[in-house]
Design a protein around this motif. Structure first.
Motif, PDB file in Angstrom:
ATOM      1  N   MET A   1       0.865  -1.183   0.000  1.00 27.53           N
ATOM      2  CA  MET A   1       0.000   0.000   0.000  1.00 27.53           C
ATOM      3  C   MET A   1       0.899   1.229   0.000  1.00 27.53           C
ATOM      4  N   ALA A   2       1.171   1.752  -1.176  1.00 24.34           N
ATOM      5  CA  ALA A   2       2.122   2.848  -1.292  1.00 24.34           C
ATOM      6  C   ALA A   2       1.797   3.681  -2.510  1.00 24.34           C
ATOM      7  N   VAL A   3       2.429   4.835  -2.602  1.00 26.38           N
ATOM      8  CA  VAL A   3       2.347   5.688  -3.783  1.00 26.38           C
ATOM      9  C   VAL A   3       3.657   5.521  -4.543  1.00 26.38           C
ATOM     10  N   ALA A   4       3.578   5.251  -5.827  1.00 27.19           N
ATOM     11  CA  ALA A   4       4.769   4.957  -6.620  1.00 27.19           C
ATOM     12  C   ALA A   4       4.987   5.998  -7.715  1.00 27.19           C
ATOM     13  N   LEU A   5       6.216   6.443  -7.832  1.00 29.25           N
ATOM     14  CA  LEU A   5       6.646   7.298  -8.939  1.00 29.25           C
ATOM     15  C   LEU A   5       7.569   6.462  -9.813  1.00 29.25           C
ATOM     16  N   VAL A   6       7.175   6.229 -11.066  1.00 33.42           N
ATOM     17  CA  VAL A   6       7.961   5.420 -11.994  1.00 33.42           C
ATOM     18  C   VAL A   6       8.559   6.341 -13.057  1.00 33.42           C
ATOM     19  N   ILE A   7       9.876   6.269 -13.213  1.00 34.03           N
ATOM     20  CA  ILE A   7      10.572   7.143 -14.163  1.00 34.03           C
ATOM     21  C   ILE A   7      11.309   6.271 -15.180  1.00 34.03           C
ATOM     22  N   PRO A  37      -2.679   5.129  -4.029  1.00 34.46           N
ATOM     23  CA  PRO A  37      -3.311   3.990  -3.360  1.00 34.46           C
ATOM     24  C   PRO A  37      -4.506   3.521  -4.172  1.00 34.46           C
ATOM     25  N   LYS A  38      -4.746   2.206  -4.171  1.00 35.41           N
ATOM     26  CA  LYS A  38      -5.804   1.687  -5.031  1.00 35.41           C
ATOM     27  C   LYS A  38      -6.529   0.513  -4.406  1.00 35.41           C
ATOM     28  N   GLU A  54      11.907   3.190  -9.877  1.00 38.52           N
ATOM     29  CA  GLU A  54      10.617   3.343  -9.219  1.00 38.52           C
ATOM     30  C   GLU A  54      10.864   3.700  -7.758  1.00 38.52           C
ATOM     31  N   VAL A  55      10.243   4.783  -7.311  1.00 40.19           N
ATOM     32  CA  VAL A  55      10.349   5.215  -5.927  1.00 40.19           C
ATOM     33  C   VAL A  55       8.973   5.091  -5.295  1.00 40.19           C
ATOM     34  N   THR A  56       8.882   4.383  -4.176  1.00 41.63           N
ATOM     35  CA  THR A  56       7.604   4.251  -3.498  1.00 41.63           C
ATOM     36  C   THR A  56       7.630   4.996  -2.169  1.00 41.63           C
ATOM     37  N   PHE A  57       6.492   5.599  -1.850  1.00 38.20           N
ATOM     38  CA  PHE A  57       6.364   6.429  -0.653  1.00 38.20           C
ATOM     39  C   PHE A  57       5.188   5.953   0.180  1.00 38.20           C
ATOM     40  N   PRO A 247      11.432   8.169   0.769  1.00 42.83           N
ATOM     41  CA  PRO A 247      11.038   6.988   0.008  1.00 42.83           C
ATOM     42  C   PRO A 247      10.984   5.736   0.864  1.00 42.83           C
ATOM     43  N   ALA A 248       9.931   4.942   0.664  1.00 41.00           N
ATOM     44  CA  ALA A 248       9.859   3.644   1.329  1.00 41.00           C
ATOM     45  C   ALA A 248      10.847   2.695   0.686  1.00 41.00           C
ATOM     46  N   SER A 249      11.020   2.776  -0.613  1.00 43.86           N
ATOM     47  CA  SER A 249      11.987   1.923  -1.305  1.00 43.86           C
ATOM     48  C   SER A 249      12.249   2.486  -2.684  1.00 43.86           C
ATOM     49  N   ILE A 250      13.385   2.104  -3.249  1.00 44.58           N
ATOM     50  CA  ILE A 250      13.729   2.484  -4.602  1.00 44.58           C
ATOM     51  C   ILE A 250      14.086   1.208  -5.354  1.00 44.58           C
ATOM     52  N   ARG A 251      13.455   1.018  -6.511  1.00 43.14           N
ATOM     53  CA  ARG A 251      13.690  -0.179  -7.303  1.00 43.14           C
ATOM     54  C   ARG A 251      14.115   0.215  -8.701  1.00 43.14           C
ATOM     55  N   THR A 252      15.076  -0.504  -9.266  1.00 43.46           N
ATOM     56  CA  THR A 252      15.463  -0.276 -10.643  1.00 43.46           C
ATOM     57  C   THR A 252      15.116  -1.497 -11.457  1.00 43.46           C
TER      58      THR A 252
END
Length: 256
Positions: A1-7, A37-38, A54-57, A247-252
């Motif tokens: 359950m997070a908000v994600a910014l995908v670049i 959130p969805k 991708e950065v999730t908050f 950020p809760a996490s950063i994923r590449t």
């Protein structure tokens, strides 16, 4: 359950029409979706060749960093330019031209910290209530939760819509499904899972899973075990989130 910014760096991700809050995305734009959130399945379509970060908050952290109420982001993925203006393009370009991931991560630290400092403050009571729902897998009556934070139920719902994007009842529904899927993944039968997770019956569990992930429970788990693409955003984070607006996490990721 997070908000994600995908670049994405190499190719544009295309948002499906059902994801867009209004109107089409500019075909020439560099699409870096922000997904809020969805309680229903959403996803991006790609052309099979991309690299991204991708950065999730935590939702309340996204309120501070993006400077907007989370109601705008609930159940959609939106073009960041609509929320961030030129900042979105500047960040995308800077990450694309950075030399290596170490430099990109350092850049993200600087930029997101600055955004957090200049954004609106989130409520510690909202964060506590969200964490309580996460810890209890949604098994907290909303009137009880409201009393514990010192608000009326109506006020709690209003604050959640502003700072989380969904009502406490909707958040509880998501956390309950997360727990149910974890129990199912452990090998328990669906009927027992439904009871342990607090559903009325097995059919109720199946209906919620289908509505929020696009798959029946068994199919969802089978897809994940097989490693095939699926609506994994439904259980991303397993209810965990940071206690500060970072950020809760950063994923590449890279796909060819």
């Amino acid at each position: 359950m997070a908000v994600a910014l995908v670049i994405p760096f190499d190719e544009k991700l295309q948002l499906t029409p059902s994801q867009l809050p209004s109107g089409p995305v500019d075909a020439n734009a560099s699409t870096s979706p922000i997904g809020g959130p969805k309680t229903s399945r959403t996803g991006e379509e790609d052309n099979g060749c991309w690299s991204e970060v991708e950065v999730t908050f935590a939702p309340w952290a996204a309120l501070t960093i993006f400077g907007t109420t989370l109601q705008q982001l609930a159940n959609v993925a939106i073009e960041p330019r609509a929320l961030l203006g030129p900042r979105a393009d500047d960040l995308t370009e800077a990450l694309a031209t950075a030399v290596g991931w170490k430099e990109r991560f350092a850049l993200l630290d600087v930029v997101l910290t600055e955004w957090a400092r200049s954004g609106p403050a989130s409520s510690t009571r909202v964060a506590w209530a969200w964490q309580e729902l996460a810890h209890r897998a949604g098994a907290v009556p909303i009137p009880v939760l409201a009393r514990r934070v010192g608000w009326s139920q109506r006020q709690l719902e209003k604050r959640f819509r502003e700072q989380i994007g969904l009502t406490p009842k909707a958040i509880a529904r998501v956390f309950r499904l997360q727990r149910a899927l974890q129990l199912l993944d452990s090998g328990l039968p669906s009927a027992e899972v439904a009871t342990l997770a607090g559903y009325h019956d097995q059919a109720h569990f199946g209906h919620d899973c289908k509505a929020m992930t696009g798959h029946a429970p068994g199919r969802f788990i089978a897809c994940r075990v097989a490693g095939s693409p699926g609506p994994w955003s439904a259980d991303r984070g397993e209810g965990q989130a940071p206690g500060v607006p970072m950020p809760a996490s950063i994923r590449t990721a890279t796909s060819v």
